[in-house]
Design an enzyme around this catalytic site. Structure first.
Site, PDB file in Angstrom:
ATOM      1  N   SER A   1      -3.518  -7.925   3.040  1.00 13.16           N
ATOM      2  CA  SER A   1      -3.279  -7.959   4.146  1.00 13.16           C
ATOM      3  C   SER A   1      -3.901  -9.148   4.809  1.00 13.16           C
ATOM      4  CB  SER A   1      -4.839  -6.997   5.051  1.00 13.16           C
ATOM      5  OG  SER A   1      -4.580  -6.017   4.002  1.00 13.16           O
TER       6      SER A   1
ATOM      7  N   ARG B   1      -1.816  -5.153  -8.603  1.00 11.31           N
ATOM      8  CA  ARG B   1      -0.246  -5.627  -8.627  1.00 11.31           C
ATOM      9  C   ARG B   1      -0.690  -6.836  -9.634  1.00 11.31           C
ATOM     10  NH1 ARG B   1      -2.946  -7.914  -2.599  1.00 11.31           N
ATOM     11  NH2 ARG B   1      -4.539  -7.868  -4.019  1.00 11.31           N
TER      12      ARG B   1
ATOM     13  N   LYS C   1     -18.021  -6.920  10.206  1.00 11.40           N
ATOM     14  CA  LYS C   1     -16.690  -6.862  10.599  1.00 11.40           C
ATOM     15  C   LYS C   1     -15.453  -6.788  11.083  1.00 11.40           C
ATOM     16  CE  LYS C   1     -13.266  -8.017   6.994  1.00 11.40           C
ATOM     17  NZ  LYS C   1     -12.292  -7.441   5.628  1.00 11.40           N
TER      18      LYS C   1
ATOM     19  N   HIS D   1       0.789  -1.148  -0.286  1.00 15.27           N
ATOM     20  CA  HIS D   1       0.028   0.155   0.080  1.00 15.27           C
ATOM     21  C   HIS D   1       0.566   1.521  -0.345  1.00 15.27           C
ATOM     22  CE1 HIS D   1      -3.046  -2.592   2.229  1.00 15.27           C
ATOM     23  NE2 HIS D   1      -3.561  -2.233   0.965  1.00 15.27           N
TER      24      HIS D   1
END
Lengths: 181, 181, 181, 181, 181, 181
Positions: E133, E96, E46, E22
């Site tokens: 992550s 990516r 979450k 990031h």
């Protein structure tokens, strides 16, 4: 005898159950390494079809039947930690030409960055390398297990027939076409 | 000593010139095989920058300098035929995460179908695995070769400096952005 | 009898020569359309292995031998123009799971934009759907044509044996591994 | 007034001719940069349809007509060298969802490695972003240029009508379906 | 001072935690926009590792330490709604090379269709841009957090060490290789 | 009248709700088959927005309004089993150029292996073919349903307005950007 760690490879997965696609990768890798460990990852939080020990025994029996030179073991925790414990520097993965390559590459690069483990890819055979274990459980839950005969070893089909209740319980009787298009 | 053919691998390419990306694959494959042959394919019909023998010598010198256990050889004709002649059952390819996978898979499956040669893929290192030899020649033709220092071994950069005329002749002084968007 | 144009499909290509992969697509499409035209595109500027008429006759013979309900025709110019002339609204393409999808999609969307022709894709069979005609010519040029027996119909292999000189002339005796990595 | 180089972007290509897809990218990038340079790469060795100066004038006219705030320039040599000369640190590329991403990524990473130029990608519009200039020339060579009206600006279509002989000369009257499947 | 909305960009994510990948995107985008807002999306449903406010403070501290000109904010609800509220017309995403491009493209086209927000993509750096992550939390749950030092800023590693219980609770101690192959 | 099973096609999905992308596929497939069955898969274990019968009625109404020659039916269980029961040999799928192709191919090859069902792919239209039903529910949960007007038929938008409570309940008011980057 101790082997060079670069010659010991893990072939990790849940193998719940093992498919012809998995076996095809094992057969093609024959001779590539001094030792090939089929490493059955176990996840206590996940509902499984066959227990880790049942999977181990089933795979060992299939490997013995066709004299495949592999070791079959179960593990918990991270694959890279099991690799270190087993003295292996290499992870073997079968690429299906329709694989989720982005996911495979991310995994391989992460394993390299955190543990200096190299991943070696081999293309799985065209005729049965495309199906995942979870797709297979969906189809089995539909009833007619024999139609999976092109995709699964005979031993696995027999074992699944004895476990239809559990299959129906963990895989809803519908399929990927209705997962949300 | 004769090796198991499954333990002899070819790493084929034109290597005109060899890049850091190629060397990265060779370093990562260290220990994976009994013998790793860097196989320099030669194509009489194609205009090359360095002759096959120059490429062989350059790669051998680089391998010697860092003690990479490889054999460096040139060949003509089909790679699978050279593999058979060399007693190798395995071809090694470096996958760039931005590789042309469709092309690589097609090649691997064809080599399996016509010669029972397996292809083993390894991810090339992120930091210099992305550039092809032809892109490098385009950039070199623009003049300032030193800016290629992250992508090429020092020995290759030196050798290219002595050959600027030829580089300009075989690579037009413009680049892939203007190949036809 | 005139058919609905949505029920007439072209299967276009050069078919120089036709492969088992092509035939697999034709077999799977059997019954999908009222008429399936194998449309052999001819390119006067390109050196071919078999003449358009030789290709037409070879494909017709193979189709007759296994009673495949197809029409085999040659054409020059744009595929969409031939489609219009033939009264077809559909183009059939075989997708190999390792196909160049970006290219296929671009072609399909362009044909839709310029001529309202829809393209229908079908997955070619796993076991022989992966090889292109040009890769096959490269391998054939290496000498031993019989090793192509998994990839080509027997009639094509026989015809290629009679044409070794021409194969060697149009395909250099080396392969895709040495096209410039 | 001198701008921050991070605010000057090149949009490089051959633009022979410019398409609606290219224009869509330019329109979407409006306001993103202090200066957007449409950079027409010229390749003396390549046969072109419109001369660099004709392309520059045509694009300038189209940009003026809809008040697009761009500069239109031609260049020879490497794009990264032209970027440095122009004081630009950014290259803009339109990604088609069916683009050759492997190629785009390789180019972007190489430009970063050799010249610290960042590439910024924007998705081109769905309805006309898919067609390449070379596909367009193939179709035009087939005769009926008006069917390209969804893919090209009106000014380009008019200019192409005046140049049918040249189009037929540089693009053979057949298409991508017959390039060798 | 009010900026042109085309010069204000959101960089949205959960950042739980922020990774070197990031940060690499943020550094590369430096100078591209008048204002770059790191927008921390929060999802009440979450289970998170760090609270939104902890994430905000951690990122602000890292940005301050290396003088990155960014604003760090939290939001709930749709990203496009937060963009409108913040006066931003642009979303920045790091691609990516092994990203899930189909997903990214779908998101970008949807954001354009429902809110006229453009998405601008930049390639994240090769050496640490590949890890998500969630993969990082899996590895951390295995115990040895220091091996993540190539993938995470030092501040994040320190903060994670203080939170081992929570990490083990939300990420099962096994990994992606055993998610169901 | 009984049709050839190769002329009866299923277009399976959950269609909760049907989108312009789905309808675009149906329109393009018009005429390709003797009978096209929009097959609404129902999953008792999944929380749905509209009941199977509501979805059936809504789709039927839309199809009637524009005279689309389709049958609309609901089913439970495996799609291949419903195909056999309906006498269909073909499954129709819309490929979005940004689709998850690996997933689609795996599904198609599995359906072929277990039930000899062929899958036929058609490219969905560029301008509204990219959005999934679940992404649409996320956006709707954000409040302003009218901004979905480019992505959904008017009838569906009206029906969703009457069901805002349920939408908010099943789709959290945040979006894919915050699912875990």
């Amino acid at each position: 005898m101790t082997s060079d760690p670069s010659r010991i490879a893990l072939f990790p997965g849940t193998f719940d159950p093992i498919t012809n696609g998995h076996l095809d990768v094992v057969r093609r890798a024959k001779g590539l390494f001094d030792e090939l460990v089929i490493a059955i990852g176990t996840n206590p939080a996940k509902v499984d079809l066959f227990s880790p020990e049942e999977r181990r025994a089933m795979i060992q029996q299939i490997a013995d039947a066709e004299d495949l030179p592999v070791t079959v073991e179960t593990y918990t925790g991270l694959t890279v930690d099991f690799a270190r414990k087993r003295g292996a520097k290499v992870i073997l993965r079968g690429l299906r030409s329709a694989s989720d390559l982005a996911f495979e590459f991310q995994l391989a690069l992460t394993n390299r960055a955190v543990a200096d483990i190299e991943t070696v890819f081999i293309l799985s055979g065209e005729s049965h390398g495309f199906t995942s274990s979870s797709l297979i459980k969906q189809i089995a839950a539909g009833g007619n297990i024999d139609r999976l005969s092109r995709l699964l070893p005979a031993q696995v089909i027999d074992a699944m027939k004895d476990r239809m209740d559990r299959i129906r319980q963990i895989a809803h009787t519908n399929d990927a076409h209705t997962q949300g298009t």
